[in-house]
Design an enzyme around this catalytic site. Structure first.
Site, PDB file in Angstrom:
ATOM      1  N   ASN A 107      45.336  42.529  40.150  1.00 43.51           N
ATOM      2  CA  ASN A 107      45.383  42.302  41.588  1.00 43.51           C
ATOM      3  C   ASN A 107      45.195  40.831  41.973  1.00 43.51           C
ATOM      4  OD1 ASN A 107      45.789  44.987  42.656  1.00 43.51           O
ATOM      5  ND2 ASN A 107      43.764  45.454  41.866  1.00 43.51           N
ATOM      6  N   ASP A 135      42.536  48.768  34.420  1.00 46.51           N
ATOM      7  CA  ASP A 135      41.993  49.546  35.539  1.00 46.51           C
ATOM      8  C   ASP A 135      43.063  50.387  36.228  1.00 46.51           C
ATOM      9  OD1 ASP A 135      39.425  48.551  35.207  1.00 46.51           O
ATOM     10  OD2 ASP A 135      39.760  46.859  36.547  1.00 46.51           O
ATOM     11  N   GLY A 179      35.863  50.095  35.079  1.00 46.79           N
ATOM     12  CA  GLY A 179      36.582  50.389  36.313  1.00 46.79           C
ATOM     13  C   GLY A 179      35.631  50.406  37.487  1.00 46.79           C
ATOM     14  N   ARG A 180      35.502  49.267  38.180  1.00 47.62           N
ATOM     15  CA  ARG A 180      34.460  49.150  39.191  1.00 47.62           C
ATOM     16  C   ARG A 180      34.749  49.969  40.446  1.00 47.62           C
ATOM     17  NH1 ARG A 180      36.763  43.873  38.861  1.00 47.62           N
ATOM     18  NH2 ARG A 180      38.165  43.405  40.591  1.00 47.62           N
ATOM     19  N   ARG A 287      39.058  47.955  25.785  1.00 50.77           N
ATOM     20  CA  ARG A 287      40.287  47.242  26.122  1.00 50.77           C
ATOM     21  C   ARG A 287      40.758  46.350  24.975  1.00 50.77           C
ATOM     22  NH1 ARG A 287      37.731  42.844  30.395  1.00 50.77           N
ATOM     23  NH2 ARG A 287      37.366  41.158  28.901  1.00 50.77           N
TER      24      ARG A 287
END
Length: 383
Positions: A107, A135, A179-180, A287
């Protein structure tokens, strides 16, 4: 005179980021339309310092290794850029005759991609985005390169963990997922199950407010029935008011260093229920695993890199390569170009129709299963 091309990585690495790099680099080198192909060493910060690797000088056998190398071979960054940085980047592009820029990231990187495209609009420089995030929270696209591999890791690891706990059913194990704000990685653990009653027994994504008493009641009920319980919980769990259940250790800009959610929940089980409990936190191991890399994810990551390069060379700019699903069984996807304004910091969370209490729905599993690649190893059941 031919123009040059540069590839810039941003944000956290994945198990297939180098696959996109491989696709973009080899596509550019083989196109006959690019003079030099550069990689920004250390992300945008490295680019601003003029730290570039020239891929024309790298042996092809070394480039082939990228497809089985995790993280990023040219480095990445989480630099917070200001308006003047984009103008400076545009000046550097002109100085080095770089006419094509490929920005690979999530993002934040897509936000930077859009802003750089705007800064270069009158300069004839084409700027394209390549999606990357474990994510899976970039808007519009069906899914993102990087997610399929971490989903395979979560599913495979939880299957192994579940067999361990089933063989000695004396405790509760809480595994913390990355993954917040988006629960895609947490939810992917559901693919670990081979039959009813298998781990994970409870799944807590961040989209659903966490209730302490409900959690304890569910754990106690399952423990009384099964003896061993596996819980998968997101690092970003929060209460009804949006407050993290464990205060962040540190926060700067968009980056948050969360407290240890799995340890917090395990200690809660011990203190409140008197049941043995332990926590597991794979963290960035999830990851960085080539052993659990999804071949579907790797192939699509490479495809995204190639498509972004082709689009830039064809004159496209200010867009990101996305994936549109055509079918889940059999699995078929196609790429398409998304205007960058539609994905700049547009976070895509796990939708309500994929959640079912402290679990996920069959619809989610049907959507996610093709992305992890071949079926996971089956486990023996003798008793």
């Amino acid at each position: 005179m031919k123009g040059n091309l540069v590839i810039i990585h941003g944000g956290g690495p994945t198990a297939v980021l180098n696959c996109s790099l491989y696709g973009a680099v080899t596509e550019a080198l083989d196109s006959g339309e690019v003079d030099r192909v550069y990689g920004a060493v250390g992300g945008t910060g490295g680019f601003l310092q003029g730290n570039l690797l020239e891929f024309n000088t790298v042996a092809r056998e070394e480039l082939e290794k990228l497809k089985r190398t995790p993280a990023t071979a040219i480095g990445t960054s989480r630099d917070a850029l200001e308006a003047e940085d984009y103008e400076r980047m545009a000046d550097i592009l002109a100085e080095k005759n770089i006419r094509y820029v490929l920005m690979n990231g999530g993002n934040g990187t897509m936000d930077a991609c859009g802003k750089l495209a705007a800064a270069c609009r009158e300069k004839g420089v084409r700027v394209m985005g390549i999606p990357k995030t474990m994510d899976n929270d970039i808007a519009v696209t069906d899914h993102c390169p990087g997610f399929g591999s971490v989903a395979r890791y979560m599913a495979g690891t939880v299957r192994e963990l579940g067999v361990d706990v089933r063989s000695l059913p004396i405790h509760v194990v809480v595994l913390e997922a990355l993954g917040r704000n988006a629960g895609w990685t947490t939810a992917a653990s559901a693919l670990a199950r081979e039959q009813g009653g298998d781990a994970p027994h409870l799944i807590y994504p961040p989209e659903r407010p966490f209730h302490e008493e409900e959690f304890l009641d569910e754990v106690k009920t399952l423990y009384d029935r099964l003896g061993g319980v596996v819980v998968v919980a997101s690092e970003g769990l929060h209460d009804e008011a949006g407050k993290p259940i464990v205060p962040p250790i540190f926060q700067t800009g968009r980056s948050t260093y969360f407290g240890d959610v799995s340890a917090h929940l395990a200690q809660m089980v011990v203190r409140r229920l008197g049941i043995k409990a332990r926590s597991e936190k794979p963290g960035i191991l999830a990851r960085a695993s080539i052993a659990w890399q999804s071949p579907v994810d790797a192939a699509e990551a490479e495809q995204a890199g190639r498509e972004a390069c082709r689009a830039a060379l064809a004159g496209e700019s200010g867009k990101m390569v996305g994936f549109r699903r055509l079918s889940s069984a059999p699995y078929r996807c196609e790429t398409f170009l998304i205007p960058i304004e539609e994905v700049m910091l547009g976070e895509r969370t796990l939708p309500a129709e994929y959640m079912n209490g402290s679990d996920v729905t069959d619809a989610f599993c049907d959507w996610c299963r093709p992305l992890i690649g071949p079926a996971l190893p089956e486990m023996a059941r003798l008793v």
